[in-house]
Design a protein around this motif. Structure first.
Motif, PDB file in Angstrom:
ATOM      1  N   UNK A  78      66.172  42.548 -12.398  1.00  0.00           N
ATOM      2  CA  UNK A  78      66.823  43.777 -11.389  1.00  0.00           C
ATOM      3  C   UNK A  78      66.395  43.544  -9.954  1.00  0.00           C
ATOM      4  N   UNK A  79      67.082  42.985  -9.312  1.00  0.00           N
ATOM      5  CA  UNK A  79      66.857  42.630  -7.806  1.00  0.00           C
ATOM      6  C   UNK A  79      66.315  43.937  -7.202  1.00  0.00           C
ATOM      7  N   UNK A  80      66.636  45.334  -7.332  1.00  0.00           N
ATOM      8  CA  UNK A  80      66.163  46.278  -6.871  1.00  0.00           C
ATOM      9  C   UNK A  80      64.760  46.644  -7.243  1.00  0.00           C
ATOM     10  N   UNK A  81      64.673  46.474  -8.453  1.00  0.00           N
ATOM     11  CA  UNK A  81      63.128  46.644  -8.994  1.00  0.00           C
ATOM     12  C   UNK A  81      62.233  45.636  -8.526  1.00  0.00           C
ATOM     13  N   UNK A  82      62.716  44.358  -8.419  1.00  0.00           N
ATOM     14  CA  UNK A  82      61.935  43.143  -7.958  1.00  0.00           C
ATOM     15  C   UNK A  82      61.469  43.526  -6.398  1.00  0.00           C
ATOM     16  N   UNK A  83      62.526  44.095  -5.614  1.00  0.00           N
ATOM     17  CA  UNK A  83      62.180  44.402  -4.389  1.00  0.00           C
ATOM     18  C   UNK A  83      61.210  45.655  -4.041  1.00  0.00           C
ATOM     19  N   UNK A  84      61.252  46.573  -5.111  1.00  0.00           N
ATOM     20  CA  UNK A  84      60.437  47.622  -4.898  1.00  0.00           C
ATOM     21  C   UNK A  84      59.121  47.027  -5.326  1.00  0.00           C
ATOM     22  N   UNK A  85      58.971  46.040  -6.445  1.00  0.00           N
ATOM     23  CA  UNK A  85      57.636  45.764  -6.790  1.00  0.00           C
ATOM     24  C   UNK A  85      57.035  45.055  -5.600  1.00  0.00           C
ATOM     25  N   UNK A  86      57.649  44.402  -4.845  1.00  0.00           N
ATOM     26  CA  UNK A  86      57.181  43.476  -3.918  1.00  0.00           C
ATOM     27  C   UNK A  86      56.482  44.567  -2.556  1.00  0.00           C
ATOM     28  N   UNK A  87      57.197  45.694  -2.532  1.00  0.00           N
ATOM     29  CA  UNK A  87      56.735  46.466  -1.657  1.00  0.00           C
ATOM     30  C   UNK A  87      55.575  47.307  -1.890  1.00  0.00           C
ATOM     31  N   UNK A  88      55.634  47.467  -3.338  1.00  0.00           N
ATOM     32  CA  UNK A  88      54.228  48.423  -3.771  1.00  0.00           C
ATOM     33  C   UNK A  88      53.045  47.317  -3.522  1.00  0.00           C
ATOM     34  N   UNK A  89      53.120  46.037  -3.756  1.00  0.00           N
ATOM     35  CA  UNK A  89      51.841  45.187  -3.659  1.00  0.00           C
ATOM     36  C   UNK A  89      51.603  44.655  -2.289  1.00  0.00           C
ATOM     37  N   UNK A  90      52.765  44.794  -1.603  1.00  0.00           N
ATOM     38  CA  UNK A  90      52.556  44.697   0.085  1.00  0.00           C
ATOM     39  C   UNK A  90      51.805  45.609   0.720  1.00  0.00           C
ATOM     40  N   UNK A  91      52.342  46.831   0.329  1.00  0.00           N
ATOM     41  CA  UNK A  91      51.520  48.087   0.654  1.00  0.00           C
ATOM     42  C   UNK A  91      50.063  47.980   0.369  1.00  0.00           C
ATOM     43  N   UNK A  92      49.851  47.640  -1.016  1.00  0.00           N
ATOM     44  CA  UNK A  92      48.639  47.564  -1.299  1.00  0.00           C
ATOM     45  C   UNK A  92      47.706  46.614  -0.823  1.00  0.00           C
ATOM     46  N   UNK A  93      48.273  45.497  -0.543  1.00  0.00           N
ATOM     47  CA  UNK A  93      47.599  44.432   0.344  1.00  0.00           C
ATOM     48  C   UNK A  93      47.084  44.717   1.668  1.00  0.00           C
ATOM     49  N   UNK A  94      48.138  45.576   2.409  1.00  0.00           N
ATOM     50  CA  UNK A  94      47.782  46.030   3.565  1.00  0.00           C
ATOM     51  C   UNK A  94      46.637  47.031   3.730  1.00  0.00           C
ATOM     52  N   UNK A  95      46.666  47.729   2.717  1.00  0.00           N
ATOM     53  CA  UNK A  95      45.378  48.979   2.542  1.00  0.00           C
ATOM     54  C   UNK A  95      43.994  48.031   2.103  1.00  0.00           C
ATOM     55  N   UNK A  96      44.198  47.251   1.268  1.00  0.00           N
ATOM     56  CA  UNK A  96      42.862  46.471   1.083  1.00  0.00           C
ATOM     57  C   UNK A  96      42.282  45.747   2.408  1.00  0.00           C
ATOM     58  N   UNK A  97      43.413  45.081   3.285  1.00  0.00           N
ATOM     59  CA  UNK A  97      42.825  44.510   4.491  1.00  0.00           C
ATOM     60  C   UNK A  97      42.262  45.425   5.273  1.00  0.00           C
ATOM     61  N   UNK A  98      42.889  46.792   5.521  1.00  0.00           N
ATOM     62  CA  UNK A  98      42.348  47.894   6.290  1.00  0.00           C
ATOM     63  C   UNK A  98      41.135  48.211   5.849  1.00  0.00           C
ATOM     64  N   UNK A  99      40.963  48.431   4.620  1.00  0.00           N
ATOM     65  CA  UNK A  99      39.516  49.007   4.075  1.00  0.00           C
ATOM     66  C   UNK A  99      38.330  47.939   4.362  1.00  0.00           C
ATOM     67  N   UNK A 100      38.749  46.633   4.387  1.00  0.00           N
ATOM     68  CA  UNK A 100      37.822  45.515   4.336  1.00  0.00           C
ATOM     69  C   UNK A 100      37.649  45.377   6.007  1.00  0.00           C
TER      70      UNK A 100
END
Length: 262
Positions: free
Chosen positions: A34-56
């Motif tokens: 499902x293309x919409x779900x895949x895009x939403x998944x990418x947004x979830x983990x991209x946002x998480x990556x930004x947070x982890x970098x910010x915390x670091x």
């Protein structure tokens, strides 16, 4: 001739594939393309990556500025508190992202998603082998249990369970003996010198325990000598789940057999 070791190992490898990070978080075939779900998944983990970098960056920045302002124990205490706080925020962010990912896949929690995907992979690969319920109950499960019991017996945890009670008794006894002998033979011994002796005594004790644990585990593994001696605890649980789903109940059958023998 069927090689039961090889069969279980191949099944273990197939189940292990779906536990990998790439399968779960990158490929994610259970999202049904499902293309919409895949895009939403990418947004979830991209946002998480930004947070982890910010915390670091927060931890590194705080450490840099605190190092200039504070010294010694005070620096360690303040920096440790900040690191712990940021670490808690990071764990919460990861947990939140995994929960969102699970809900996107149709599950209320990540543990439920993971458990279901693993079981589906296990069931799919098991059914291609066409084992009967009788074969699973009387051959595969008992063999799996024996492997897991051997592995548990060889674990460092088992070694510590065996050795810790005797270690505690011997440490208390030797500690009092050391104090009494020091008081009698070295009455003028300084507190600092006595502390050094105690630290050396504790260090040697810990080293002996660690060395003994590794030797114990190594000897047991050498005796077994099996390249297939993997952690099959999950596989054993999956087999039980499969039997329950198929209507089998090995525990009841074993009880009936024991009653007949009586």
């Amino acid at each position: 001739m069927v090689d039961i070791d090889n069969e279980l190992f191949e099944l273990y490898k197939e189940v292990s594939k779906v536990k990998k990070i790439k399968y779960f978080f990158i490929d994610s075939p259970f999202l049904e393309e499902d293309e919409e779900k895949v895009q939403e998944k990418n947004k979830i983990f991209l946002k998480l990556l930004y947070k982890i970098i910010f915390y670091l960056l927060v931890v590194l920045s705080c450490g840099f500025f605190l190092y200039k302002c504070l010294h010694g124990k005070m620096f360690l205490i303040v920096f440790g508190a900040i690191f712990l706080l940021v670490f808690i925020f990071a764990i919460l962010s990861v947990s939140k992202a995994l929960t969102k990912f699970a809900k996107l896949s149709g599950y209320s929690g990540f543990h439920k998603l993971r458990r279901e995907i693993i079981y589906k992979a296990f069931k799919k690969n098991l059914e291609t082998r066409k084992y009967s319920i009788n074969q699973i109950e009387n051959y595969l499960l008992p063999y799996l249990k024996s492997i897991n019991e051997d592995r548990k017996a060889a674990s460092i945890t088992t070694y510590l369970k065996i050795i810790i009670p005797s270690i505690l008794v011997s440490m208390i006894t030797s500690w009092f003996t050391l104090i009494i002998n020091t008081a009698v033979e070295e009455p003028n011994l300084k507190q600092e010198e006595f502390n050094q002796v105690m630290i050396l005594w504790l260090s040697l004790g810990i080293e002996v325990i660690i060395l003994g644990a590794f030797i114990y585990s190594a000897i047991h593994q050498f005796q077994n000598g099996s390249s297939y001696n993997k952690n099959y605890r999950l596989l054993e649980t999956l087999f039980y789940n499969y039997l329950l789903e198929q209507g089998g109940n090995p525990s009841n059958k074993s009880k009936k057999k024991s009653k007949k023998k009586k």
